[in-house]
Design a protein around this motif. Structure first.
Motif, PDB file in Angstrom:
ATOM      1  N   LEU A 298      12.607  15.008  22.834  1.00 12.79           N
ATOM      2  CA  LEU A 298      12.225  16.404  23.000  1.00 12.79           C
ATOM      3  C   LEU A 298      12.408  17.168  21.698  1.00 12.79           C
ATOM      4  O   LEU A 298      11.558  17.986  21.314  1.00 12.79           O
ATOM      5  CB  LEU A 298      13.052  17.048  24.110  1.00 12.79           C
ATOM      6  N   LEU A 301       9.623  16.331  19.371  1.00  9.21           N
ATOM      7  CA  LEU A 301       8.383  16.906  19.865  1.00  9.21           C
ATOM      8  C   LEU A 301       8.349  18.407  19.614  1.00  9.21           C
ATOM      9  O   LEU A 301       7.342  18.972  19.167  1.00  9.21           O
ATOM     10  CB  LEU A 301       8.299  16.627  21.373  1.00  9.21           C
ATOM     11  N   TRP A 304       7.527  19.879  16.146  1.00  7.07           N
ATOM     12  CA  TRP A 304       6.160  19.678  15.676  1.00  7.07           C
ATOM     13  C   TRP A 304       5.453  21.021  15.639  1.00  7.07           C
ATOM     14  O   TRP A 304       5.292  21.687  16.660  1.00  7.07           O
ATOM     15  CB  TRP A 304       5.474  18.717  16.665  1.00  7.07           C
ATOM     16  N   LEU A 307       2.436  22.447  17.860  1.00  2.29           N
ATOM     17  CA  LEU A 307       2.602  22.732  19.277  1.00  2.29           C
ATOM     18  C   LEU A 307       2.898  24.215  19.486  1.00  2.29           C
ATOM     19  O   LEU A 307       3.691  24.805  18.763  1.00  2.29           O
ATOM     20  CB  LEU A 307       3.790  21.902  19.781  1.00  2.29           C
ATOM     21  N   TYR A 313       9.546  26.471  25.688  1.00  2.00           N
ATOM     22  CA  TYR A 313       9.948  25.142  26.162  1.00  2.00           C
ATOM     23  C   TYR A 313      11.434  24.919  25.910  1.00  2.00           C
ATOM     24  O   TYR A 313      12.163  24.434  26.760  1.00  2.00           O
ATOM     25  CB  TYR A 313       9.157  24.053  25.423  1.00  2.00           C
ATOM     26  N   LEU A 316      13.741  26.897  28.251  1.00  2.00           N
ATOM     27  CA  LEU A 316      13.759  26.390  29.631  1.00  2.00           C
ATOM     28  C   LEU A 316      14.433  25.034  29.706  1.00  2.00           C
ATOM     29  O   LEU A 316      15.167  24.739  30.658  1.00  2.00           O
ATOM     30  CB  LEU A 316      12.332  26.298  30.169  1.00  2.00           C
ATOM     31  N   LEU A 317      14.210  24.198  28.673  1.00  2.00           N
ATOM     32  CA  LEU A 317      14.799  22.862  28.709  1.00  2.00           C
ATOM     33  C   LEU A 317      16.305  22.903  28.487  1.00  2.00           C
ATOM     34  O   LEU A 317      17.003  21.939  28.767  1.00  2.00           O
ATOM     35  CB  LEU A 317      14.131  21.967  27.654  1.00  2.00           C
ATOM     36  N   PRO A 320      19.594  23.371  32.033  1.00  2.00           N
ATOM     37  CA  PRO A 320      20.587  22.535  32.728  1.00  2.00           C
ATOM     38  C   PRO A 320      21.972  22.650  32.119  1.00  2.00           C
ATOM     39  O   PRO A 320      22.975  22.486  32.814  1.00  2.00           O
ATOM     40  CB  PRO A 320      20.036  21.115  32.563  1.00  2.00           C
ATOM     41  N   TRP A 374      20.212  14.345  33.342  1.00  2.00           N
ATOM     42  CA  TRP A 374      19.779  15.732  33.508  1.00  2.00           C
ATOM     43  C   TRP A 374      20.807  16.687  32.908  1.00  2.00           C
ATOM     44  O   TRP A 374      20.484  17.644  32.223  1.00  2.00           O
ATOM     45  CB  TRP A 374      19.592  16.017  34.997  1.00  2.00           C
ATOM     46  N   TYR A 377      21.149  15.745  28.565  1.00  2.00           N
ATOM     47  CA  TYR A 377      20.179  15.707  27.464  1.00  2.00           C
ATOM     48  C   TYR A 377      20.121  17.002  26.658  1.00  2.00           C
ATOM     49  O   TYR A 377      19.882  16.958  25.452  1.00  2.00           O
ATOM     50  CB  TYR A 377      18.784  15.294  27.975  1.00  2.00           C
TER      51      TYR A 377
ATOM     52  N   ALA B  16       1.158  16.114  24.521  1.00  2.00           N
ATOM     53  CA  ALA B  16       2.518  16.638  24.385  1.00  2.00           C
ATOM     54  C   ALA B  16       2.770  17.739  25.411  1.00  2.00           C
ATOM     55  O   ALA B  16       3.823  17.776  26.055  1.00  2.00           O
ATOM     56  CB  ALA B  16       2.730  17.167  22.965  1.00  2.00           C
ATOM     57  N   HIS B  17       1.780  18.624  25.566  1.00  2.00           N
ATOM     58  CA  HIS B  17       1.955  19.698  26.553  1.00  2.00           C
ATOM     59  C   HIS B  17       2.111  19.120  27.954  1.00  2.00           C
ATOM     60  O   HIS B  17       2.985  19.554  28.725  1.00  2.00           O
ATOM     61  CB  HIS B  17       0.755  20.660  26.515  1.00  2.00           C
ATOM     62  N   PHE B  19       3.205  16.185  28.825  1.00  2.00           N
ATOM     63  CA  PHE B  19       4.518  15.547  28.914  1.00  2.00           C
ATOM     64  C   PHE B  19       5.605  16.598  29.127  1.00  2.00           C
ATOM     65  O   PHE B  19       6.460  16.475  30.009  1.00  2.00           O
ATOM     66  CB  PHE B  19       4.777  14.759  27.634  1.00  2.00           C
ATOM     67  N   LEU B  20       5.545  17.662  28.312  1.00  2.00           N
ATOM     68  CA  LEU B  20       6.582  18.686  28.403  1.00  2.00           C
ATOM     69  C   LEU B  20       6.547  19.405  29.748  1.00  2.00           C
ATOM     70  O   LEU B  20       7.588  19.729  30.313  1.00  2.00           O
ATOM     71  CB  LEU B  20       6.414  19.704  27.269  1.00  2.00           C
ATOM     72  N   ILE B  21       5.335  19.616  30.252  1.00  2.00           N
ATOM     73  CA  ILE B  21       5.238  20.347  31.521  1.00  2.00           C
ATOM     74  C   ILE B  21       5.780  19.496  32.668  1.00  2.00           C
ATOM     75  O   ILE B  21       6.533  19.975  33.519  1.00  2.00           O
ATOM     76  CB  ILE B  21       3.782  20.794  31.767  1.00  2.00           C
ATOM     77  N   LEU B  23       8.022  17.221  32.401  1.00  2.00           N
ATOM     78  CA  LEU B  23       9.470  17.195  32.226  1.00  2.00           C
ATOM     79  C   LEU B  23      10.107  18.503  32.689  1.00  2.00           C
ATOM     80  O   LEU B  23      11.178  18.510  33.304  1.00  2.00           O
ATOM     81  CB  LEU B  23       9.813  16.937  30.769  1.00  2.00           C
ATOM     82  N   LEU B  24       9.417  19.615  32.389  1.00  2.00           N
ATOM     83  CA  LEU B  24       9.935  20.910  32.817  1.00  2.00           C
ATOM     84  C   LEU B  24      10.002  20.991  34.335  1.00  2.00           C
ATOM     85  O   LEU B  24      10.976  21.507  34.886  1.00  2.00           O
ATOM     86  CB  LEU B  24       9.033  22.036  32.306  1.00  2.00           C
ATOM     87  N   THR B  27      12.886  19.018  35.431  1.00  2.00           N
ATOM     88  CA  THR B  27      14.147  19.652  35.050  1.00  2.00           C
ATOM     89  C   THR B  27      14.435  20.879  35.904  1.00  2.00           C
ATOM     90  O   THR B  27      15.572  21.100  36.331  1.00  2.00           O
ATOM     91  CB  THR B  27      14.086  20.072  33.578  1.00  2.00           C
TER      92      THR B  27
END
Lengths: 510, 296
Positions: A298, A301, A304, A307, A313, A316-317, A320, A374, A377, B16-17, B19-21, B23-24, B27
């Motif tokens: 992640l 990614l 990058w 993106l 992202y 939100l990630l 947890p 979960w 990470y 990538a988007h 994959f991330l979505i 995963l979101l 999560t």
């Protein structure tokens, strides 16, 4: 200066008060028979007074509270745990030998031969208690109390006097009415004119009580009714008779390496212990591996620039990590529930299966890893993001000129550059998961259990949760055995910490 | 970053988007589910993840109000959640305040004063901190049982005892504050001493006001650390009215009495404030994470 003197006087007063309070506490501890503890408290008090009353130790005035806190609640528990590991401290060996002896010597039985029959006679709003011998052979002397208010069950003593011949007694209460006062009577002691004290001995009688045990000069205990002698056995922690009979409760004694021998030699114990040990290592290693893999992927990614919405992202990630662990773990416990859980509801609807997450050992272990990944990470996501920022961009520019693809970039440039600063953190994450008590305790509580074990042991237990179980849950609260296992874990943690420091130092040198 | 863009760049971005979505979704599923469950009537799963009808029964119970069902049965709140939250906040606030006080004074000594064995003491404190208290639970239990015999207010089943038990964990905070103190020029305090300030005045009146930001950070770190602490609290506290949230919450999901909906409401109610504090303090917590491994 006047104010200065006043301040000093106040300081001296406070110090004197603290000293008096401290000494009083030390005296209380000492009089309870805890000599070592009293010495420790005294040393602490002396050190504290020295630090704050003398002018020599200015630095220690600032250090003292923090250092004492660490010594008392971090260092001392470690040392004390190691010591407990060499004793048989458990629910059957809870007290010291002195306390067990005192407990036994306090035991009494009613002495039936010298009991007197009692009757209750109402007078005014009270009751007169009259004691009389059962038969003429044991005398004719009768005793009477003042009118008593028999209420509640508070301990009380009533003085008895010889029954005057001219005292008119009302008729005695029936047995049933007398029984209504049983609680108050049981708490009542009667003192005869010759200062003998009688206690409640039955529905109709009060009698003196006789000690069960007599202490012999050599420290052994003699049971008075059958003249049987019990000697203290300081290797097993019991009072023992010549025929091997043991008295409960046992007492706390040092047992040397017995707890450790049990870990290695006891067949029935070694089986589950070894599998729990193995699972602890596997669990910690896989937890770190999965969290690291997800977190780092992640991070790369999200690093990058092509993106969009990267900050969103990332925020939100990270969530947890922000939710308190005890809540998210319990949420997972509910979601994975076999019958009522949402995860099985979805699996049932899509695939028509309802896995038994909490009953099947392999599924339970898989669930633990999923939950821990979960939870774990985001930590590596944050770490890797920070480390990626430190990699010079021109390396990627050079590789782009050479026509490298993203995977090549990752394995040839990114991974080698972040692995070194990551390694001490990976080791400490491993150590953390090695002792991840909260996850096991709240998610599975170690269950499902192994079958046919002497001490309950779970297939998802890790060493710390197993220790907790032995000490606080089932299987007779064996503190000694639990402490011995804890000591083994200390050494493993110490080794991990040492490796951690070595790696960190090597990184710093290069 | 390199500006050389390949032909398949667009597909990579889309991939990538996607994959991330995915995963979101995975999560955030547990967090979204628990909010939905707290609003759903009943304590058992009834199929839909998005509640068909919104019911506030679990929230009322979590907030301590009795609920009357349509068929006239009065349900009392199963557990005193607000009481647990209050216990947690009380213990965490007092413990963190004391931790800040103790670690600040100790950090001052390490940063500014000269005394024998300075570095060995600091290093052994850090080393000791690597052994989590969960390894010494037996000893901690025995210690507080003994303390309780002589000072009942600090024994088992008391919040005083729990607070005292948390006071050992100062080493990392000492390290953090010491680092901050060392960035403040010592000359300012020396000037104050020239003007007649005592040691303590120089520390308390001059250095501390300049270090307020780091003290706030350490307070928040200690607060979050103590409010989510489970192992020590679980052995020192057993009575229902005494528990902290971290210990009490698990009773909702006992095998004999499974209160999934009630738990969800209590979890959101109590987890939200802690999560907000954590997110607000995120920056410092993250810098604290890395401090242990890559020091100096």
């Amino acid at each position: 200066m006047k104010t200065f003197d006043w301040k000093r006087a106040a300081g001296a007063g406070v110090a004197a008060l603290a000293a008096i309070a401290g000494l009083w506490l030390v005296a209380a501890i000492y009089s309870a028979g805890q000599t070592m503890l009293a010495l420790g408290a005294l040393a602490l008090l002396a050190a504290g007074l020295h630090v704050y009353a003398s002018r020599a130790a200015i630095a220690w005035r600032y250090l003292f509270p923090g250092v004492v806190g660490m010594l008392l609640f971090v260092a001392f528990p470690l040392v004390y745990t190691m010591w407990i590991g060499f004793t048989n401290y458990s629910s059957t060996h809870l007290l010291s030998q002195a306390r067990v002896k005192a407990y036994l010597l306090e035991q009494t039985v009613p002495d039936e031969e010298h009991s007197l029959e009692f009757t209750l006679h109402p007078e005014g709003d009270g009751l007169r208690l009259v004691l009389a011998p059962y038969d003429a052979a044991s005398g004719t002397q009768r005793f009477v109390s003042a009118p008593l208010k028999l209420k509640g069950d508070k301990a009380a003593t009533a003085a008895m006097s010889a029954l005057p011949a001219d005292l008119a007694l009302t008729p005695a209460l029936s047995t049933r009415d007398a029984l209504a006062h049983r609680a108050a009577l049981m708490a009542l002691k009667l003192e005869l004119p010759d200062h003998h004290v009688l206690g409640y001995a039955g529905v109709h009688e009060f009698g003196p009580s006789a000690a069960v045990w007599h202490e012999n000069a050599d420290g052994s205990l003699l049971r008075l009714d059958d003249r049987k002698t019990y000697w203290p056995d300081t290797s097993e922690g019991f009072y023992k008779a010549a025929d091997g009979d043991r008295l409960q409760p046992g007492f706390k004694v040092a047992v040397g390496f017995a707890n450790y021998a049990r870990m290695l030699a006891d067949q029935e114990f070694r089986g589950p212990f070894v599998s729990i040990f193995a699972w602890t290592v596997v669990f910690a290693a896989l937890s770190v591996a999965f969290s690291l893999a997800v977190g780092c992927t992640l991070a790369v990614l999200l690093n990058w620039e092509g993106l969009r919405f990267r900050t969103l992202y990332r925020t939100l990630l990270f969530l947890p990590y922000a939710v308190p662990g005890f809540i998210s773990i319990l949420v997972f416990k509910g979601l994975f529930n076999q019958n009522f859980g949402e995860i099985n509801a979805i699996l049932d609807a899509v695939f028509g299966i309802k896995p038994a997450w909490f009953a099947d050992p392999m599924l339970a272990r898989a669930m633990m890893l999923v939950v821990n990944t979960w939870l774990g990470y985001p930590y590596f996501l944050v770490l890797c993001t920070g480390l990626l920022k430190a990699i010079p961009v021109d390396l990627y520019e050079a590789s782009a000129i050479a026509g490298a693809r993203p995977l090549t970039n990752f394995f040839r440039i990114t991974a080698p550059l972040i692995v070194k600063p990551l390694s001490p953190l990976i080791i400490s994450a491993f150590a953390f998961n090695f002792n991840n008590f909260v996850l096991v305790s709240l998610l599975t509580n170690g269950r499902p259990d192994f079958l046919n074990t002497k001490i309950p042991a779970g297939t998802t237990d890790i060493l710390v949760s197993y220790t907790y179980r032995i000490a606080f849950l089932d299987s007779g609260q064996n503190f000694g055995l639990a402490a011995a296992i804890s000591t083994v874990i200390f050494f493993l943690v110490a080794m991990l910490s040492f490796a951690n420091l070595r790696v960190a130092a090597r990184n710093a040198r290069k | 970053m390199p500006i050389v863009t390949g032909k398949n760049q667009r597909w990579r971005v889309l991939g990538a988007h996607a994959f991330l979505i995915v995963l979101l979704i995975v999560t955030l599923f547990p967090l979204a589910a628990v909010i939905s469950i707290s609003l759903r009537p009943g304590n058992f799963a009834n199929g839909s993840l998005i509640p068909r009808e919104i019911s506030l029964e679990h929230w009322k119970l979590a907030l301590g109000f009795a609920v009357t069902t349509p068929d006239g049965i009065v349900i009392q709140p199963p557990f005193p959640v607000l009481r647990w939250l209050w216990n947690s906040i009380k213990v965490a606030t007092i413990a963190s305040a004391l931790i800040v006080a103790f670690s600040t004074t100790a950090a001052y000594a390490f940063a500014r004063l000269k005394f024998a064995f300075k570095m060995p003491i600091l290093n052994s404190m850090l080393l000791l901190q690597m052994f989590p208290p969960v390894l010494a639970l037996v000893a901690i239990y025995a210690i507080f049982e003994t303390i309780g015999n002589y000072v009942p207010a600090l024994g088992l089943e008391t919040h005083g005892g729990l607070i005292v038990a948390y006071l050992g964990g100062v080493a990392t905070h000492v390290w953090t504050i010491r680092g901050y103190f060392e960035t403040i020029p010592v000359e300012i305090e020396e000037c104050a001493k020239v003007d007649g300030a005592s040691h303590f005045q120089a520390f308390f009146r001059v250095l501390l006001p300049m270090a307020v930001p780091i003290l706030m950070v350490v307070f928040v770190l200690a607060f979050v650390g103590t409010i989510i602490e489970y192992p020590v609290a679980s052995i020192l506290l057993r009575e229902e009215s005494n528990l902290t949230l971290a210990v009490g919450s698990k009773y909702y999901l006992a095998d004999q009495k499974y209160l999934w909906g009630d738990f969800a409401a209590a979890a959101v109610l109590s987890g939200l404030p802690i999560t907000v504090v954590f997110l607000a303090a995120q920056r410092w917590i993250v810098s604290g994470l890395t401090a242990g491994g890559v020091k100096e």
